[in-house]
Write a protein that holds these residues in place. Structure first.
Motif, PDB file in Angstrom:
ATOM      1  N   ALA A  52     -10.063   4.139 -12.308  1.00 16.26           N
ATOM      2  CA  ALA A  52      -9.920   4.815 -11.011  1.00 16.26           C
ATOM      3  C   ALA A  52      -8.956   4.045 -10.111  1.00 16.26           C
ATOM      4  CB  ALA A  52     -11.280   4.971 -10.342  1.00 16.26           C
ATOM      5  N   VAL A  53      -9.033   2.725 -10.148  1.00 14.36           N
ATOM      6  CA  VAL A  53      -8.108   1.907  -9.345  1.00 14.36           C
ATOM      7  C   VAL A  53      -6.682   2.091  -9.856  1.00 14.36           C
ATOM      8  CG1 VAL A  53      -7.447  -0.473  -8.765  1.00 14.36           C
ATOM      9  CG2 VAL A  53      -9.846   0.221  -8.654  1.00 14.36           C
ATOM     10  N   TYR A  54      -6.513   2.112 -11.179  1.00 14.24           N
ATOM     11  CA  TYR A  54      -5.173   2.331 -11.740  1.00 14.24           C
ATOM     12  C   TYR A  54      -4.621   3.705 -11.352  1.00 14.24           C
ATOM     13  CZ  TYR A  54      -5.203  -1.918 -14.612  1.00 14.24           C
ATOM     14  OH  TYR A  54      -5.202  -3.221 -15.049  1.00 14.24           O
ATOM     15  N   GLU A  55      -5.484   4.706 -11.276  1.00 10.52           N
ATOM     16  CA  GLU A  55      -5.035   6.037 -10.848  1.00 10.52           C
ATOM     17  C   GLU A  55      -4.550   6.009  -9.398  1.00 10.52           C
ATOM     18  OE1 GLU A  55      -7.988   9.057 -11.615  1.00 10.52           O
ATOM     19  OE2 GLU A  55      -8.156   8.450 -13.715  1.00 10.52           O
ATOM     20  N   ARG A  56      -5.271   5.284  -8.556  1.00  9.07           N
ATOM     21  CA  ARG A  56      -4.843   5.165  -7.152  1.00  9.07           C
ATOM     22  C   ARG A  56      -3.499   4.429  -7.060  1.00  9.07           C
ATOM     23  NH1 ARG A  56      -9.302   2.678  -3.629  1.00  9.07           N
ATOM     24  NH2 ARG A  56      -7.751   3.081  -2.024  1.00  9.07           N
ATOM     25  N   ILE A  57      -3.331   3.391  -7.871  1.00  9.85           N
ATOM     26  CA  ILE A  57      -2.065   2.665  -7.895  1.00  9.85           C
ATOM     27  C   ILE A  57      -0.942   3.619  -8.296  1.00  9.85           C
ATOM     28  CG2 ILE A  57      -0.751   0.889  -9.124  1.00  9.85           C
ATOM     29  CD1 ILE A  57      -3.359  -0.756  -9.243  1.00  9.85           C
ATOM     30  N   ASP A  72      -0.714  -1.663  -2.762  1.00 11.71           N
ATOM     31  CA  ASP A  72      -0.520  -1.936  -4.180  1.00 11.71           C
ATOM     32  C   ASP A  72      -1.019  -3.339  -4.525  1.00 11.71           C
ATOM     33  OD1 ASP A  72       0.486  -1.376  -6.855  1.00 11.71           O
ATOM     34  OD2 ASP A  72       2.087  -2.799  -6.371  1.00 11.71           O
ATOM     35  N   THR A  73      -0.701  -4.308  -3.688  1.00 10.12           N
ATOM     36  CA  THR A  73      -1.157  -5.681  -3.906  1.00 10.12           C
ATOM     37  C   THR A  73      -2.684  -5.749  -3.890  1.00 10.12           C
ATOM     38  OG1 THR A  73       0.849  -6.548  -2.890  1.00 10.12           O
ATOM     39  CG2 THR A  73      -1.022  -8.055  -3.040  1.00 10.12           C
ATOM     40  N   GLN A  74      -3.283  -5.073  -2.919  1.00  6.91           N
ATOM     41  CA  GLN A  74      -4.744  -5.064  -2.819  1.00  6.91           C
ATOM     42  C   GLN A  74      -5.375  -4.400  -4.043  1.00  6.91           C
ATOM     43  OE1 GLN A  74      -6.324  -2.229  -0.144  1.00  6.91           O
ATOM     44  NE2 GLN A  74      -8.420  -2.960  -0.333  1.00  6.91           N
ATOM     45  N   LEU A  75      -4.843  -3.252  -4.434  1.00  7.11           N
ATOM     46  CA  LEU A  75      -5.398  -2.534  -5.580  1.00  7.11           C
ATOM     47  C   LEU A  75      -5.197  -3.304  -6.886  1.00  7.11           C
ATOM     48  CD1 LEU A  75      -4.407   1.130  -4.662  1.00  7.11           C
ATOM     49  CD2 LEU A  75      -6.702   0.114  -4.623  1.00  7.11           C
ATOM     50  N   GLN A  76      -4.048  -3.983  -7.021  1.00 10.96           N
ATOM     51  CA  GLN A  76      -3.828  -4.804  -8.216  1.00 10.96           C
ATOM     52  C   GLN A  76      -4.867  -5.922  -8.285  1.00 10.96           C
ATOM     53  OE1 GLN A  76      -2.270  -4.612 -10.909  1.00 10.96           O
ATOM     54  NE2 GLN A  76      -0.711  -3.091 -10.558  1.00 10.96           N
ATOM     55  N   LEU A 136       2.431   4.602  -6.193  1.00 10.80           N
ATOM     56  CA  LEU A 136       3.765   4.383  -6.755  1.00 10.80           C
ATOM     57  C   LEU A 136       4.559   5.689  -6.782  1.00 10.80           C
ATOM     58  CD1 LEU A 136       3.041   1.862  -9.637  1.00 10.80           C
ATOM     59  CD2 LEU A 136       3.963   1.403  -7.365  1.00 10.80           C
ATOM     60  N   LYS A 137       3.874   6.786  -7.062  1.00 12.74           N
ATOM     61  CA  LYS A 137       4.533   8.089  -7.046  1.00 12.74           C
ATOM     62  C   LYS A 137       5.022   8.412  -5.633  1.00 12.74           C
ATOM     63  CE  LYS A 137       2.879  12.627  -8.060  1.00 12.74           C
ATOM     64  NZ  LYS A 137       1.930  13.443  -8.809  1.00 12.74           N
ATOM     65  N   LEU A 138       4.196   8.130  -4.635  1.00 14.19           N
ATOM     66  CA  LEU A 138       4.608   8.347  -3.247  1.00 14.19           C
ATOM     67  C   LEU A 138       5.799   7.465  -2.894  1.00 14.19           C
ATOM     68  CD1 LEU A 138       4.227   9.585  -0.445  1.00 14.19           C
ATOM     69  CD2 LEU A 138       2.520   7.806   0.013  1.00 14.19           C
ATOM     70  N   ARG A 139       5.751   6.196  -3.317  1.00 15.21           N
ATOM     71  CA  ARG A 139       6.870   5.290  -3.046  1.00 15.21           C
ATOM     72  C   ARG A 139       8.161   5.815  -3.670  1.00 15.21           C
ATOM     73  NH1 ARG A 139       6.925  -0.107  -6.102  1.00 15.21           N
ATOM     74  NH2 ARG A 139       7.966   1.267  -7.563  1.00 15.21           N
ATOM     75  N   ASN A 140       8.091   6.277  -4.909  1.00 12.31           N
ATOM     76  CA  ASN A 140       9.276   6.814  -5.577  1.00 12.31           C
ATOM     77  C   ASN A 140       9.811   8.039  -4.847  1.00 12.31           C
ATOM     78  OD1 ASN A 140       9.169   4.820  -7.538  1.00 12.31           O
ATOM     79  ND2 ASN A 140       8.015   6.083  -8.968  1.00 12.31           N
ATOM     80  N   ASN A 141       8.918   8.908  -4.392  1.00  9.82           N
ATOM     81  CA  ASN A 141       9.348  10.097  -3.653  1.00  9.82           C
ATOM     82  C   ASN A 141      10.022   9.727  -2.332  1.00  9.82           C
ATOM     83  OD1 ASN A 141       8.494  11.891  -5.607  1.00  9.82           O
ATOM     84  ND2 ASN A 141       6.470  12.170  -4.693  1.00  9.82           N
ATOM     85  N   ILE A 142       9.470   8.753  -1.641  1.00  9.50           N
ATOM     86  CA  ILE A 142      10.076   8.310  -0.377  1.00  9.50           C
ATOM     87  C   ILE A 142      11.452   7.703  -0.645  1.00  9.50           C
ATOM     88  CG2 ILE A 142       9.888   6.620   1.494  1.00  9.50           C
ATOM     89  CD1 ILE A 142       6.830   7.087   1.389  1.00  9.50           C
ATOM     90  N   THR A 164       6.643   6.470   9.374  1.00 11.24           N
ATOM     91  CA  THR A 164       8.046   6.581   8.986  1.00 11.24           C
ATOM     92  C   THR A 164       8.147   6.127   7.538  1.00 11.24           C
ATOM     93  OG1 THR A 164       8.585   4.329   9.645  1.00 11.24           O
ATOM     94  CG2 THR A 164       8.825   6.052  11.343  1.00 11.24           C
ATOM     95  N   HIS A 165       9.299   6.347   6.954  1.00 15.01           N
ATOM     96  CA  HIS A 165       9.470   5.930   5.557  1.00 15.01           C
ATOM     97  C   HIS A 165       9.300   4.422   5.416  1.00 15.01           C
ATOM     98  CE1 HIS A 165      11.969   9.754   4.513  1.00 15.01           C
ATOM     99  NE2 HIS A 165      10.770  10.040   4.955  1.00 15.01           N
ATOM    100  N   ALA A 166       9.860   3.666   6.331  1.00 19.04           N
ATOM    101  CA  ALA A 166       9.755   2.202   6.251  1.00 19.04           C
ATOM    102  C   ALA A 166       8.299   1.755   6.399  1.00 19.04           C
ATOM    103  CB  ALA A 166      10.618   1.549   7.327  1.00 19.04           C
ATOM    104  N   GLU A 167       7.572   2.354   7.335  1.00 20.96           N
ATOM    105  CA  GLU A 167       6.160   2.008   7.517  1.00 20.96           C
ATOM    106  C   GLU A 167       5.351   2.357   6.275  1.00 20.96           C
ATOM    107  OE1 GLU A 167       5.747   2.746  12.350  1.00 20.96           O
ATOM    108  OE2 GLU A 167       5.417   4.413  10.945  1.00 20.96           O
ATOM    109  N   ALA A 168       5.634   3.520   5.707  1.00 20.87           N
ATOM    110  CA  ALA A 168       4.911   3.955   4.517  1.00 20.87           C
ATOM    111  C   ALA A 168       5.196   3.019   3.346  1.00 20.87           C
ATOM    112  CB  ALA A 168       5.284   5.389   4.159  1.00 20.87           C
ATOM    113  N   LEU A 169       6.444   2.631   3.168  1.00 15.06           N
ATOM    114  CA  LEU A 169       6.787   1.721   2.069  1.00 15.06           C
ATOM    115  C   LEU A 169       6.106   0.368   2.239  1.00 15.06           C
ATOM    116  CD1 LEU A 169      10.566   2.576   1.571  1.00 15.06           C
ATOM    117  CD2 LEU A 169       8.659   3.172   0.051  1.00 15.06           C
ATOM    118  N   GLU A 170       6.026  -0.115   3.465  1.00 15.41           N
ATOM    119  CA  GLU A 170       5.349  -1.382   3.733  1.00 15.41           C
ATOM    120  C   GLU A 170       3.850  -1.255   3.443  1.00 15.41           C
ATOM    121  OE1 GLU A 170       4.193  -4.099   7.578  1.00 15.41           O
ATOM    122  OE2 GLU A 170       6.134  -3.073   7.609  1.00 15.41           O
TER     123      GLU A 170
END
Length: 144
Positions: free
Chosen positions: A32-37, A105-109, A41-47, A93-99
């Motif tokens: 489940a954690v890997y699915e959230r990651i 991602d770090t927390q979920l990893q 990542l999909k959102l990051r790629n889209n942004i 914003t895109h920058a805020e979302a990427l941050e």
């Protein structure tokens, strides 16, 4: 001999009733954690695609549930809404979302790593119990 059989049954029950269900739960939680990651990542790629192609509007398909998709038009891609948990979505914003995605991602990893360690610990316990069972069987076979 009955004493050895009772010990073997006790250890086998411990593995099947306690350790294996615990392992299955931990592995499901980790998946489940890997699915959230993967979603982040999909959102990051889209942004990043939006930024790279400098898209100000977007035509897309939205899943309404049960794989039922409808077309959608996003007139302004300046902001994205990010699910931050507990049913809350923040406009960023895109920058805020990427941050945010990088921190999340770090927390979920970290969570996934802890769950992997826990799964490995349970697997080691299972191996230890099986080794103990093998020794008990050898001791029982060695007695006349």
């Amino acid at each position: 001999m009955a004493d050895i059989s009772a010990q073997i049954a006790k250890y086998e029950a411990f593995v099947t009733d306690q350790l294996q269900p615990d392992l299955a739960t931990v592995l499901a939680d980790r998946d489940a954690v890997y699915e959230r990651i993967a979603e982040y990542l999909k959102l990051r790629n889209n942004i990043e695609i939006l930024d790279r192609q400098q898209l100000t509007s977007l035509k897309t398909q939205v899943d309404l549930g049960s794989n039922f998709y409808v077309q959608a038009h996003v007139p302004d891609t300046t902001y994205v809404y990010v699910n931050v948990g507990q049913g809350f979505h923040l406009q960023m914003t895109h920058a805020e979302a990427l941050e945010y995605i990088a921190r999340k991602d770090t927390q979920l990893q970290g969570q996934a790593d802890k769950l992997s360690q826990k799964a490995n610990h349970i697997k080691a316990q299972i191996r230890t119990v099986y080794l103990a069972l093998a020794e008990i069987m050898q001791l029982g076979a060695g007695k006349p």
